[in-house]
Write a protein that holds these residues in place. Structure first.
Motif, mmCIF file in Angstrom:
data_model
loop_
_atom_site.group_PDB
_atom_site.id
_atom_site.type_symbol
_atom_site.label_atom_id
_atom_site.label_comp_id
_atom_site.label_asym_id
_atom_site.label_seq_id
_atom_site.Cartn_x
_atom_site.Cartn_y
_atom_site.Cartn_z
ATOM 1 N N ILE A 15 -45.567 19.567 0.433
ATOM 2 C CA ILE A 15 -46.523 18.486 0.281
ATOM 3 C C ILE A 15 -46.460 17.568 1.485
ATOM 4 C CG2 ILE A 15 -46.445 18.528 -2.226
ATOM 5 C CD1 ILE A 15 -44.499 16.206 -2.130
ATOM 6 N N LYS A 16 -47.511 16.831 1.705
ATOM 7 C CA LYS A 16 -47.614 15.978 2.882
ATOM 8 C C LYS A 16 -47.458 14.501 2.548
ATOM 9 C CE LYS A 16 -48.629 19.531 5.480
ATOM 10 N NZ LYS A 16 -47.711 20.032 6.502
ATOM 11 N N ILE A 64 -38.618 12.571 6.081
ATOM 12 C CA ILE A 64 -38.404 13.914 6.616
ATOM 13 C C ILE A 64 -38.040 14.901 5.513
ATOM 14 C CG2 ILE A 64 -37.075 15.307 8.258
ATOM 15 C CD1 ILE A 64 -38.746 13.199 9.632
ATOM 16 N N TYR A 65 -37.090 14.533 4.665
ATOM 17 C CA TYR A 65 -36.492 15.494 3.737
ATOM 18 C C TYR A 65 -37.084 15.488 2.329
ATOM 19 C CZ TYR A 65 -33.054 14.242 7.337
ATOM 20 O OH TYR A 65 -32.455 13.921 8.517
ATOM 21 N N LEU A 66 -37.397 14.316 1.812
ATOM 22 C CA LEU A 66 -37.733 14.220 0.397
ATOM 23 C C LEU A 66 -39.016 14.952 -0.010
ATOM 24 C CD1 LEU A 66 -36.503 13.080 -2.155
ATOM 25 C CD2 LEU A 66 -37.846 11.006 -1.829
ATOM 26 N N PRO A 67 -40.097 14.905 0.774
ATOM 27 C CA PRO A 67 -41.318 15.606 0.340
ATOM 28 C C PRO A 67 -41.101 17.094 0.058
ATOM 29 C CG PRO A 67 -41.841 14.090 2.109
ATOM 30 C CD PRO A 67 -40.343 14.113 2.000
ATOM 31 N N LYS A 68 -40.254 17.743 0.853
ATOM 32 C CA LYS A 68 -39.997 19.166 0.633
ATOM 33 C C LYS A 68 -39.205 19.392 -0.653
ATOM 34 C CE LYS A 68 -40.219 20.437 5.514
ATOM 35 N NZ LYS A 68 -39.558 21.116 6.649
ATOM 36 N N PRO A 273 -41.078 27.128 6.342
ATOM 37 C CA PRO A 273 -41.680 25.790 6.444
ATOM 38 C C PRO A 273 -41.346 24.886 5.268
ATOM 39 C CG PRO A 273 -43.330 27.399 5.797
ATOM 40 C CD PRO A 273 -42.103 28.177 6.168
ATOM 41 N N GLU A 274 -40.971 25.488 4.133
ATOM 42 C CA GLU A 274 -40.683 24.691 2.940
ATOM 43 C C GLU A 274 -39.243 24.201 2.891
ATOM 44 O OE1 GLU A 274 -38.736 28.475 1.962
ATOM 45 O OE2 GLU A 274 -40.484 27.900 3.133
ATOM 46 N N ALA A 275 -38.419 24.651 3.826
ATOM 47 C CA ALA A 275 -36.982 24.371 3.757
ATOM 48 C C ALA A 275 -36.605 23.065 4.454
ATOM 49 C CB ALA A 275 -36.202 25.527 4.378
ATOM 50 N N VAL A 276 -35.628 22.383 3.877
ATOM 51 C CA VAL A 276 -35.024 21.220 4.526
ATOM 52 C C VAL A 276 -34.070 21.748 5.595
ATOM 53 C CG1 VAL A 276 -33.591 19.168 4.213
ATOM 54 C CG2 VAL A 276 -35.177 19.875 2.409
#
Length: 356
Positions: A15-16, A64-68, A273-276
């Motif tokens: 998500i963006k 940076i991290y939470l949306p993923k 792309p979905e990974a932290v």
């Protein structure tokens, strides 16, 4: 390769949402996501001279991290983390005891799995850590033999299977560029993802100046760290170069190691792309990658640059030479291979106490 990339991209697209939007939303998904991030950040590795925020609600970090994490939790999927690490053992036998993973790697893998286990008490699908083994990416620069990298990767996979580490997997250059020589693999990587060395050098030099951007500061810090590792790895028994010559070579090689590592990071980001994104290197607040420790109580040592040493107060990672200077006893595994050192003295030296 393009088909593989497209297939992986289609699995999920993060998500963006901005961090402020995420933090304003107090639904259970957000609360759970923040708890997951807090658990991972409790083992964060930050630069020594920079005070870490250590707060999972820090907007610079959450942006940076939470949306993923939120995206995965919202879809009841495991949260993926990618960790470029476990390249292969240092070629310097003053630091390590062999070329394959030993008890030092076991400790680190166990620590990472315990982190995954703790997250499952918060969120049952848990997290998945993908170790993106990068030894093949720069082995020719740092003096690692290709056969040693191959053996290291194979033994790492065997250990993960033997230890039943269900939440940890590996990925390496060999998985992408099949049927190519190792040199050709690296050429293809750099042809597609490599950036100019001049741009990198400018960024690194700018990082040491006042007013440098966070990205420039991080580049400079990484350069200094890689240079130190390369310098130490070159001080192996029998080498005859002067320390000044070794230092010059280390500085020159560090640029290429970082250039290769950056290309590897670009490929990983495209495939996952979905990974932290995690890093073994210290990372400041708001960095694209989250610095993480590989053993809970260590500050700056990796399994591939040292050995495990058992003490009355627990296991720590040290250089082989340090363990032997202390009179620690070398312990072998069931296959007769050197595994770790054992120091049973109750009075531990100050530098050892500081690691516990």
């Amino acid at each position: 390769m393009k088909k593989m990339i497209n297939a992986l991209k289609s699995v999920s697209t993060p998500i963006k949402s901005s961090s402020s939007e995420v933090l304003r939303d107090k639904d259970p998904v957000i609360e759970t996501s923040i708890k997951i991030l807090a658990e991972v950040m409790s083992y964060r590795r930050s630069p020594e001279k920079v005070k870490p925020c250590r707060d999972s609600k820090c907007e610079s970090c959450t942006s940076i991290y939470l949306p993923k994490i939120v995206y995965a939790v919202k879809n009841r999927r495991p949260v993926n983390f990618v960790l470029p690490a476990f390249p292969g053992k240092s070629p310097n036998l003053n630091k390590v005891v062999g070329v394959v993973p030993d008890f030092a790697e076991k400790i680190s893998l166990s620590f990472l799995q315990s982190l995954c286990k703790r997250v499952k008490t918060i969120y049952s699908p848990g997290i998945q850590i993908i170790i993106c083994s990068d030894g093949r990416v720069f082995s020719d620069v740092v003096g690692m033999q290709e056969s040693h990298v191959t053996s290291y990767q194979a033994e790492l996979d065997r250990l993960i299977d033997e230890m039943s580490l269900k939440d940890i997997s590996t990925f390496n250059l060999d998985d992408i560029y099949k049927n190519l020589s190792f040199a050709q693999m690296r050429d293809e990587l750099m042809k597609t993802y490599g950036k100019s060395s001049e741009i990198l050098k400018h960024k690194i030099k700018s990082g040491a100046r006042p007013g440098a951007t966070l990205e420039e500061v991080e580049a400079n810090r990484m350069y200094c760290g890689i240079t130190r590792f390369l310098f130490e790895d070159s001080l192996f028994p029998g080498q005859r170069k002067s320390r000044a010559a070794i230092q010059r070579e280390a500085k020159s090689k560090a640029y290429e190691v970082i250039r290769r590592s950056n290309a590897w990071s670009e490929l990983i980001e495209e495939l996952f792309p979905e990974a932290v994104r995690l890093s073994i290197h210290p990372q400041a607040c708001g960095s694209k990658k989250l610095g993480i420790r590989l053993v809970g109580n260590e500050s700056w040592m990796t399994p591939w640059h040292g050995v495990a040493m058992e003490t009355p107060k627990g296991h720590i990672l040290v250089k082989r030479s340090e363990a032997e200077e202390l009179g620690a006893r070398l312990i072998y595994d069931s296959l007769g291979r050197p595994s770790f050192y054992q120091l049973l003295d109750s009075d531990l030296p100050a530098f050892i106490e500081s690691k516990l």
